[in-house]
Design a protein around this motif. Sequence first.
Motif, PDB file in Angstrom:
ATOM      1  N   UNK A 190       1.002  -1.213   0.094  1.00 28.88           N
ATOM      2  CA  UNK A 190       0.104   0.015   0.072  1.00 28.88           C
ATOM      3  C   UNK A 190       0.891   1.223   0.015  1.00 28.88           C
ATOM      4  N   UNK A 191       0.254   2.420  -0.380  1.00 26.73           N
ATOM      5  CA  UNK A 191       0.936   3.614  -0.463  1.00 26.73           C
ATOM      6  C   UNK A 191       0.287   4.309   0.785  1.00 26.73           C
ATOM      7  N   UNK A 192      -0.996   3.836   1.244  1.00 30.36           N
ATOM      8  CA  UNK A 192      -1.612   4.843   2.298  1.00 30.36           C
ATOM      9  C   UNK A 192      -1.179   4.349   3.525  1.00 30.36           C
ATOM     10  N   UNK A 193      -0.491   5.138   4.238  1.00 29.36           N
ATOM     11  CA  UNK A 193      -0.166   4.910   5.702  1.00 29.36           C
ATOM     12  C   UNK A 193      -1.582   4.726   6.584  1.00 29.36           C
ATOM     13  N   UNK A 194      -2.542   5.254   6.257  1.00 29.90           N
ATOM     14  CA  UNK A 194      -3.768   5.070   7.079  1.00 29.90           C
ATOM     15  C   UNK A 194      -4.230   3.571   6.616  1.00 29.90           C
ATOM     16  N   UNK A 195      -4.299   3.186   5.630  1.00 30.88           N
ATOM     17  CA  UNK A 195      -4.530   1.842   5.362  1.00 30.88           C
ATOM     18  C   UNK A 195      -3.785   0.775   5.985  1.00 30.88           C
ATOM     19  N   UNK A 196      -2.422   1.099   5.922  1.00 27.97           N
ATOM     20  CA  UNK A 196      -1.326   0.328   6.662  1.00 27.97           C
ATOM     21  C   UNK A 196      -1.693   0.079   8.082  1.00 27.97           C
ATOM     22  N   UNK A 197      -1.959   1.295   8.783  1.00 30.49           N
ATOM     23  CA  UNK A 197      -2.440   1.186  10.187  1.00 30.49           C
ATOM     24  C   UNK A 197      -3.685   0.536  10.629  1.00 30.49           C
ATOM     25  N   UNK A 198      -4.835   0.733   9.592  1.00 33.17           N
ATOM     26  CA  UNK A 198      -6.047  -0.108   9.645  1.00 33.17           C
ATOM     27  C   UNK A 198      -5.625  -1.424   9.804  1.00 33.17           C
ATOM     28  N   UNK A 199      -4.697  -1.991   8.860  1.00 32.28           N
ATOM     29  CA  UNK A 199      -4.918  -3.487   8.581  1.00 32.28           C
ATOM     30  C   UNK A 199      -3.471  -4.162   9.157  1.00 32.28           C
ATOM     31  N   UNK A 230      -3.443   7.817  19.244  1.00 34.36           N
ATOM     32  CA  UNK A 230      -2.293   6.914  19.000  1.00 34.36           C
ATOM     33  C   UNK A 230      -2.209   6.676  17.539  1.00 34.36           C
ATOM     34  N   UNK A 231      -3.381   6.326  16.830  1.00 30.34           N
ATOM     35  CA  UNK A 231      -3.196   5.749  15.387  1.00 30.34           C
ATOM     36  C   UNK A 231      -2.735   7.107  14.680  1.00 30.34           C
ATOM     37  N   UNK A 232      -3.320   8.245  14.808  1.00 27.40           N
ATOM     38  CA  UNK A 232      -2.870   9.667  14.160  1.00 27.40           C
ATOM     39  C   UNK A 232      -1.341   9.907  14.381  1.00 27.40           C
ATOM     40  N   UNK A 235       0.581   7.588  12.347  1.00 24.16           N
ATOM     41  CA  UNK A 235       0.415   7.784  10.983  1.00 24.16           C
ATOM     42  C   UNK A 235       1.375   9.021  10.758  1.00 24.16           C
ATOM     43  N   UNK A 236       1.458   9.996  11.451  1.00 26.77           N
ATOM     44  CA  UNK A 236       2.376  11.098  11.246  1.00 26.77           C
ATOM     45  C   UNK A 236       3.918  10.484  11.239  1.00 26.77           C
ATOM     46  N   UNK A 237       4.193   9.490  12.128  1.00 27.86           N
ATOM     47  CA  UNK A 237       5.618   9.375  11.941  1.00 27.86           C
ATOM     48  C   UNK A 237       5.898   8.403  10.654  1.00 27.86           C
ATOM     49  N   UNK A 242       8.331   8.228   5.351  1.00 28.21           N
ATOM     50  CA  UNK A 242       8.248   8.106   3.865  1.00 28.21           C
ATOM     51  C   UNK A 242       8.718   9.372   3.072  1.00 28.21           C
ATOM     52  N   UNK A 243       8.655  10.598   3.684  1.00 28.43           N
ATOM     53  CA  UNK A 243       9.073  11.799   2.998  1.00 28.43           C
ATOM     54  C   UNK A 243      10.857  11.810   3.245  1.00 28.43           C
TER      55      UNK A 243
END
Length: 255
Positions: A190-199, A230-232, A235-237, A242-243
């Motif tokens: 995935x390219x989506x950090x939110x998706x990575x953290x959800x799953x 905690x999730x947020x 996600x920021x880290x 990635x940056x």
Amino acid sequence: MTPIRILGATLTYIGDETPIFSELNVEFSAATWTAILGPSGCGKSTLLRYLAGILSEKVDFRASVFTPNLTELSGQVAYMAQQDLLLPWLSVIDNVCLASRLNGKKVDDVTRQKALLLLEQVGLAKKAAARPAELSGGQRQRVALARTLMQDKPVVLMDEPFSALDAVTRHKLQQLAATLLKDKTVLLITHDPQEALRLGEQILVMNGAPARLHSIIPPKQAIPRCIDGEFAKIQQSILEHLAKTHTESTSGGLK
């Protein structure tokens, strides 16, 4: 199913001089969702396609440790791509039963009943006789998920399967996949950090040749996770990491 363990791996397309990745060391835990992020070109999708057996004749792959090997993995893997890859001339239920046909098995009443049950689980039992062209993008991807589940393999490889969908449909399919693929060994690109953290129960950021893998400690709650403080924060880290890898890539630090 035992873990998939790879040490000292290098993969190069035949005819190329520069490897896609090298010195890769990774272990994918059994019966666990592993989410893999990283910049484009770092080799994450190539690794998935190699494990699926799609690239075996197109690449030179070498590793000091690779267990189980590709021959042992063969027959244990289901692969779900970003594109649904439905055959337009087949009905929805026949698309779900496609793997049975390709393996030379008879698509009998028992097989079709199993396919219909899976379509019911993904909310598409009433569309069993429809053609793919009659479905929305989210419905087509749900059919692709049912087809993946129909194979009932212990290892499921998913290459950005929900990235082309709208946010609401993507969220629903993430929830559905987490429920229906419970106890499978799932590798999710995935390219989506939110998706990575959800799953992701194991979250890895991959970059470079030589390959480097940065492990992210996921939130404590079980998947599929809801967004909280905690999730947020995590996600920021991930976004910051990635940056950093993107900066290295554009400045010549990555190939």
